[in-house]
Write an enzyme that holds these catalytic residues in place. Structure first.
Site, PDB file in Angstrom:
ATOM      1  N   THR A 222       0.847  -1.204   0.000  1.00  0.00           N
ATOM      2  CA  THR A 222       0.000   0.000   0.000  1.00  0.00           C
ATOM      3  C   THR A 222       0.877   1.247   0.000  1.00  0.00           C
ATOM      4  O   THR A 222       1.947   1.256   0.623  1.00  0.00           O
ATOM      5  CB  THR A 222      -0.881  -0.001   1.265  1.00  0.00           C
ATOM      6  OG1 THR A 222      -1.695  -1.171   1.256  1.00  0.00           O
ATOM      7  CG2 THR A 222      -1.783   1.225   1.326  1.00  0.00           C
TER       8      THR A 222
ATOM      9  N   THR B 224       4.241   4.729  -3.434  1.00  0.00           N
ATOM     10  CA  THR B 224       5.286   4.033  -4.201  1.00  0.00           C
ATOM     11  C   THR B 224       4.710   2.748  -4.796  1.00  0.00           C
ATOM     12  O   THR B 224       4.966   2.424  -5.964  1.00  0.00           O
ATOM     13  CB  THR B 224       6.495   3.723  -3.295  1.00  0.00           C
ATOM     14  OG1 THR B 224       6.819   4.899  -2.541  1.00  0.00           O
ATOM     15  CG2 THR B 224       7.710   3.333  -4.128  1.00  0.00           C
TER      16      THR B 224
ATOM     17  N   ASP C 222       6.259  -3.939  -1.471  1.00  0.00           N
ATOM     18  CA  ASP C 222       5.677  -2.874  -0.646  1.00  0.00           C
ATOM     19  C   ASP C 222       6.706  -1.773  -0.400  1.00  0.00           C
ATOM     20  O   ASP C 222       7.916  -1.989  -0.540  1.00  0.00           O
ATOM     21  CB  ASP C 222       5.193  -3.455   0.690  1.00  0.00           C
ATOM     22  CG  ASP C 222       4.150  -2.566   1.374  1.00  0.00           C
ATOM     23  OD1 ASP C 222       3.862  -1.462   0.857  1.00  0.00           O
ATOM     24  OD2 ASP C 222       3.626  -2.982   2.424  1.00  0.00           O
ATOM     25  N   GLY C 223       6.232  -0.623  -0.012  1.00  0.00           N
ATOM     26  CA  GLY C 223       7.096   0.502   0.323  1.00  0.00           C
ATOM     27  C   GLY C 223       7.420   0.503   1.807  1.00  0.00           C
ATOM     28  O   GLY C 223       7.176  -0.476   2.521  1.00  0.00           O
ATOM     29  N   ALA C 224       8.005   1.601   2.272  1.00  0.00           N
ATOM     30  CA  ALA C 224       8.321   1.741   3.695  1.00  0.00           C
ATOM     31  C   ALA C 224       8.421   3.225   4.020  1.00  0.00           C
ATOM     32  O   ALA C 224       8.639   4.061   3.133  1.00  0.00           O
ATOM     33  CB  ALA C 224       9.640   1.045   4.033  1.00  0.00           C
ATOM     34  N   ASP C 225       8.242   3.526   5.290  1.00  0.00           N
ATOM     35  CA  ASP C 225       8.419   4.915   5.746  1.00  0.00           C
ATOM     36  C   ASP C 225       9.865   5.181   6.141  1.00  0.00           C
ATOM     37  O   ASP C 225      10.366   6.291   5.968  1.00  0.00           O
ATOM     38  CB  ASP C 225       7.465   5.190   6.905  1.00  0.00           C
ATOM     39  CG  ASP C 225       6.029   5.015   6.481  1.00  0.00           C
ATOM     40  OD1 ASP C 225       5.611   5.740   5.564  1.00  0.00           O
ATOM     41  OD2 ASP C 225       5.346   4.128   7.010  1.00  0.00           O
TER      42      ASP C 225
ATOM     43  N   GLY D  48       3.415   1.674   7.842  1.00  0.00           N
ATOM     44  CA  GLY D  48       2.121   1.995   8.425  1.00  0.00           C
ATOM     45  C   GLY D  48       1.732   3.453   8.311  1.00  0.00           C
ATOM     46  O   GLY D  48       0.703   3.858   8.842  1.00  0.00           O
TER      47      GLY D  48
ATOM     48  N   GLU E 156      -0.449  -5.562   5.930  1.00  0.00           N
ATOM     49  CA  GLU E 156       0.871  -5.626   5.276  1.00  0.00           C
ATOM     50  C   GLU E 156       1.755  -6.680   5.958  1.00  0.00           C
ATOM     51  O   GLU E 156       2.436  -7.459   5.296  1.00  0.00           O
ATOM     52  CB  GLU E 156       1.550  -4.258   5.329  1.00  0.00           C
ATOM     53  CG  GLU E 156       0.874  -3.232   4.431  1.00  0.00           C
ATOM     54  CD  GLU E 156       1.422  -1.834   4.582  1.00  0.00           C
ATOM     55  OE1 GLU E 156       1.139  -1.009   3.701  1.00  0.00           O
ATOM     56  OE2 GLU E 156       2.120  -1.543   5.568  1.00  0.00           O
TER      57      GLU E 156
HETATM   58  C1  5RP Z   1       1.336   2.004   4.292  1.00  0.00           C
HETATM   59  C2  5RP Z   1       2.810   1.825   4.279  1.00  0.00           C
HETATM   60  C3  5RP Z   1       3.557   2.386   3.118  1.00  0.00           C
HETATM   61  O1  5RP Z   1       4.320   1.392   2.548  1.00  0.00           O
HETATM   62  C4  5RP Z   1       4.455   3.489   3.615  1.00  0.00           C
HETATM   63  O2  5RP Z   1       3.674   4.428   4.337  1.00  0.00           O
HETATM   64  C5  5RP Z   1       5.172   4.181   2.471  1.00  0.00           C
HETATM   65  O3  5RP Z   1       4.243   4.875   1.699  1.00  0.00           O
HETATM   66  P1  5RP Z   1       4.676   5.798   0.486  1.00  0.00           P
HETATM   67  O4  5RP Z   1       5.180   4.885  -0.580  1.00  0.00           O
HETATM   68  O5  5RP Z   1       3.422   6.529   0.090  1.00  0.00           O
HETATM   69  O6  5RP Z   1       5.746   6.741   0.990  1.00  0.00           O
HETATM   70  O7  5RP Z   1       3.404   1.229   5.142  1.00  0.00           O
HETATM   71  O8  5RP Z   1       0.773   1.529   5.472  1.00  0.00           O
END
Ligand code: 5RP
Length: 217
Positions: free
Chosen positions: A28, A31, A81-84, A95, A103
């Site tokens: 989610t 990215t 998946d992406g990450a913060d 998250g 996730e």
């Molecule tokens: C969603 C997540 C996303 O992977 C994380 O927030 C990164 O999002 P973005 O790609 O918009 O920076 O963990 O719950």
């Protein structure tokens, strides 16, 4: 290269980890949205996807990609998946989009977790990004008090209800020196569904978009 162009580059790069005739796990965020857009080119080669959020499900369905319930599948070849935030040890905070629980479940089932980020997400120590914690609504205040005891400053993410019907506490001012330990400690607080530290199940492959292109780690 601006951040959006980096997200598109890394989203495209992740497509090569998708194996034909398999069901893939899809995360989610903005990215991952770029990854989903890039899937359009090969959508006929995959059987379908398990999605980690209603938002990603809608986007995948719009492309005509079949969505499977996780309970219908035994394994997933890959989860993208992406990450913060992410460290050199491939531990992450996730998250920011409130999808952390699903996730973490989908990531657990996947053989390979491919994390896609731009280089602004790389950190030495996790914790500058407030740590999301998904909480059963009636436990919100209790969990917040317990998180204060752990040294954090929890803030209720006002107005956000997760896809599972729960609330999010964002915990500021943590310096997460031992992600695996803190992940377990927070998960042991009654009322916590899960927290956004991905330490026990980190990424296997990290694709980082930089000004000079996408680097594989
Ligand atoms: C969603 C997540 C996303 O992977 C994380 O927030 C990164 O999002 P973005 O790609 O918009 O920076 O963990 O719950």
């Amino acid at each position: 290269m601006d951040q959006n162009a980096k997200k598109q580059a890394v989203g495209r790069a992740a497509v090569k980890y998708v194996e034909p005739d398999t069901i893939i796990g899809v995360g989610t965020g903005s990215t991952v949205n770029c990854f989903i857009d890039a899937l359009a080119d090969i959508k006929h080669q995959i059987t379908g996807a398990v999605s980690s959020s209603e938002a990603s499900t809608e986007r995948l369905k719009a492309l005509g990609i079949e969505i499977f319930e996780l309970n219908e599948v035994d394994s997933l070849s890959v989860y993208v998946d992406g990450a913060d935030e992410i460290t050199e040890h491939k531990h992450m905070i996730k998250g920011g989009g409130a999808a952390l629980t699903r996730e973490k479940i989908v990531a657990a089932v996947a053989k390979t977790f491919v994390c896609i980020v731009d280089n602004s997400k790389e950190v030495g120590v996790l914790g500058k990004f407030p740590l999301p914690v998904e909480v059963i609504p009636m436990a919100r205040s209790y969990v917040a008090r317990e998180l204060v005891k752990l040294g954090g400053d929890p803030v209720y993410r006002d107005g956000v209800v997760t896809d599972n019907g729960n609330v999010i506490l964002d915990v500021f001012n943590l310096e997460i020196l031992n992600p695996v330990e803190l992940e377990k400690t927070i998960n042991n607080i009654p009322g916590v569904v899960t927290n956004g530290i991905f330490g026990m199940r980190g990424a296997d492959v990290v694709l980082v978009a930089t000004d000079d292109g996408v680097v594989t780690k």
